[in-house]
Design a protein around this motif. Structure first.
Motif, mmCIF file in Angstrom:
data_model
loop_
_atom_site.group_PDB
_atom_site.id
_atom_site.type_symbol
_atom_site.label_atom_id
_atom_site.label_comp_id
_atom_site.label_asym_id
_atom_site.label_seq_id
_atom_site.Cartn_x
_atom_site.Cartn_y
_atom_site.Cartn_z
ATOM 1 N N VAL A 74 -3.829 2.612 1.562
ATOM 2 C CA VAL A 74 -5.253 2.896 1.813
ATOM 3 C C VAL A 74 -5.641 2.400 3.209
ATOM 4 N N VAL A 75 -5.533 1.089 3.439
ATOM 5 C CA VAL A 75 -5.816 0.532 4.761
ATOM 6 C C VAL A 75 -4.538 0.442 5.591
ATOM 7 N N PHE A 76 -3.434 0.147 4.929
ATOM 8 C CA PHE A 76 -2.149 -0.010 5.622
ATOM 9 C C PHE A 76 -1.142 1.003 5.089
ATOM 10 N N ARG A 77 -0.325 1.503 5.991
ATOM 11 C CA ARG A 77 0.695 2.501 5.630
ATOM 12 C C ARG A 77 1.623 1.942 4.557
ATOM 13 N N TRP A 78 1.833 2.740 3.524
ATOM 14 C CA TRP A 78 2.814 2.365 2.499
ATOM 15 C C TRP A 78 3.287 3.641 1.830
ATOM 16 N N HIS A 79 4.469 4.086 2.232
ATOM 17 C CA HIS A 79 5.087 5.284 1.657
ATOM 18 C C HIS A 79 6.518 4.909 1.321
ATOM 19 N N PRO A 80 6.760 4.402 0.103
ATOM 20 C CA PRO A 80 8.057 3.803 -0.216
ATOM 21 C C PRO A 80 9.260 4.716 -0.016
ATOM 22 N N ALA A 81 9.115 6.009 -0.299
ATOM 23 C CA ALA A 81 10.272 6.905 -0.179
ATOM 24 C C ALA A 81 10.760 6.979 1.259
ATOM 25 N N SER A 82 9.855 7.230 2.187
ATOM 26 C CA SER A 82 10.267 7.333 3.593
ATOM 27 C C SER A 82 10.619 5.956 4.161
ATOM 28 N N PHE A 83 9.956 4.923 3.678
ATOM 29 C CA PHE A 83 10.265 3.557 4.109
ATOM 30 C C PHE A 83 11.709 3.204 3.776
ATOM 31 N N LEU A 84 12.127 3.438 2.527
ATOM 32 C CA LEU A 84 13.498 3.096 2.135
ATOM 33 C C LEU A 84 14.518 3.963 2.878
ATOM 34 N N VAL A 96 13.150 -6.242 1.801
ATOM 35 C CA VAL A 96 12.076 -7.235 1.655
ATOM 36 C C VAL A 96 11.585 -7.705 3.023
ATOM 37 N N ARG A 97 12.505 -7.896 3.956
ATOM 38 C CA ARG A 97 12.120 -8.341 5.304
ATOM 39 C C ARG A 97 11.391 -7.256 6.084
ATOM 40 N N ALA A 98 11.676 -5.983 5.775
ATOM 41 C CA ALA A 98 11.123 -4.877 6.555
ATOM 42 C C ALA A 98 9.715 -4.483 6.137
ATOM 43 N N VAL A 99 9.266 -4.937 4.988
ATOM 44 C CA VAL A 99 7.952 -4.503 4.495
ATOM 45 C C VAL A 99 6.821 -4.785 5.487
ATOM 46 N N PRO A 100 6.725 -5.967 6.106
ATOM 47 C CA PRO A 100 5.600 -6.193 7.021
ATOM 48 C C PRO A 100 5.491 -5.155 8.134
ATOM 49 N N ASP A 101 6.635 -4.693 8.664
ATOM 50 C CA ASP A 101 6.584 -3.685 9.721
ATOM 51 C C ASP A 101 6.118 -2.325 9.199
ATOM 52 N N GLU A 102 6.299 -2.083 7.895
ATOM 53 C CA GLU A 102 5.806 -0.842 7.300
ATOM 54 C C GLU A 102 4.287 -0.868 7.169
ATOM 55 N N LEU A 103 3.726 -2.050 6.980
ATOM 56 C CA LEU A 103 2.286 -2.187 6.713
ATOM 57 C C LEU A 103 1.490 -2.143 8.010
ATOM 58 N N MET A 104 1.477 -0.965 8.618
ATOM 59 C CA MET A 104 0.697 -0.735 9.835
ATOM 60 C C MET A 104 -0.660 -0.149 9.459
ATOM 61 N N PRO A 105 -1.733 -0.503 10.174
ATOM 62 C CA PRO A 105 -3.037 0.062 9.851
ATOM 63 C C PRO A 105 -3.033 1.591 9.956
ATOM 64 N N ILE A 106 -3.714 2.231 9.029
ATOM 65 C CA ILE A 106 -3.894 3.676 9.055
ATOM 66 C C ILE A 106 -5.104 3.960 9.941
ATOM 67 N N PRO A 107 -4.921 4.642 11.078
ATOM 68 C CA PRO A 107 -6.024 4.778 12.046
ATOM 69 C C PRO A 107 -7.301 5.369 11.446
ATOM 70 N N GLY A 108 -7.161 6.402 10.625
ATOM 71 C CA GLY A 108 -8.348 7.022 10.052
ATOM 72 C C GLY A 108 -9.130 6.081 9.162
ATOM 73 N N THR A 109 -8.426 5.201 8.448
ATOM 74 C CA THR A 109 -9.108 4.235 7.585
ATOM 75 C C THR A 109 -9.798 3.166 8.417
ATOM 76 N N VAL A 110 -9.175 2.737 9.496
ATOM 77 C CA VAL A 110 -9.812 1.742 10.365
ATOM 78 C C VAL A 110 -11.128 2.287 10.910
ATOM 79 N N VAL A 111 -11.139 3.550 11.313
ATOM 80 C CA VAL A 111 -12.382 4.169 11.793
ATOM 81 C C VAL A 111 -13.411 4.224 10.660
ATOM 82 N N LEU A 112 -12.947 4.558 9.461
ATOM 83 C CA LEU A 112 -13.833 4.613 8.300
ATOM 84 C C LEU A 112 -14.454 3.236 8.025
ATOM 85 N N ILE A 113 -13.652 2.194 8.093
ATOM 86 C CA ILE A 113 -14.161 0.837 7.904
ATOM 87 C C ILE A 113 -15.251 0.526 8.923
ATOM 88 N N ARG A 114 -14.996 0.845 10.158
ATOM 89 C CA ARG A 114 -15.977 0.551 11.216
ATOM 90 C C ARG A 114 -17.264 1.343 11.001
#
Length: 206
Positions: free
Chosen positions: A10-20, A81-99
């Motif tokens: 929702v706020v941060f990218r998380w797409h497990p299939a492409s991530f793995l 497990v170590r790579a998850v933080p790099d996957e959790l990048m902000p979704i630009p459209g949601t950041v604009v929505l928050i603002r």
């Protein structure tokens, strides 16, 4: 109206299939294989990973359990497990929505199933205090969506009656759990669709 955001997907990218597939290309060659691997690895965020989400086991223990359960090497599981933080990048459209929601005068909070190490990473790396008035991470509360207790905790933390909360989450079970407590809620699929829904609820101008 107080608006409550889920984080992963929702706020941060998380797409497990492409991530793995990206993290373990030697094992996963297609998105279909990635989806199958994600279902096995994360167990729909129940099982071992659910305990990690809930803060009941740590990273070393979740690696040990997933390796034993899946037959993947400990090194492969540690890589994920170590790579998850790099996957959790902000979704630009949601950041604009928050603002835009903040500019419209709404108070924003978050309610996220997130293991404590990743919660710490997000808190250090991104301006959560600028975006949100407050929030709850499952890894810190030791409760997890869609359980009722974390929603009750959120009501107390956000100092709000259920009917005054609107929840955006990308998992139907979590949306259903919020609705069952008399929150307002809808399923998040992407920022553009969420914006249209918020406009239709007269929470944002078109």
């Amino acid at each position: 109206m107080k608006i409550v955001f889920d984080f992963g997907g929702v706020v941060f990218r998380w797409h497990p299939a492409s991530f793995l597939a990206r993290v373990l290309p030697h094992r996963i060659e297609t998105l279909e294989q990635g989806a199958q691997a994600a279902a096995m690895f994360f167990q729909q965020y129940g099982g071992d990973w659910g305990l990690f989400d809930q803060g009941l086991i740590g990273a070393n223990e979740v690696v040990r359990r997933i390796s034993a359960r899946t037959g993947w090497s400990r090194g492969e599981v540690e890589t994920v497990v170590r790579a998850v933080p790099d996957e959790l990048m902000p979704i630009p459209g949601t950041v604009v929505l928050i603002r835009d929601l903040k500019a419209a005068g709404h108070t924003l909070h978050f309610l996220s199933n997130m293991p404590e190490p990743y919660a710490d990473h997000l808190s250090r790396t991104y301006p959560l205090e600028e975006w949100f008035e407050s929030g709850l991470f499952s890894g810190r509360t030791k409760q997890i969506k869609p359980g009722a207790e974390i929603f009750a905790m959120a009501e107390r933390r956000f100092e709000a009656q259920p009917q005054d909360l609107l929840f955006l989450d990308d998992h139907p079970a979590n949306v259903d759990a919020a609705l069952a407590r008399d929150w307002q809620a809808f399923l998040f699929t992407d920022a553009a669709s969420a914006r249209r829904e918020l406009v239709s609820r007269r929470l944002l101008n078109a």
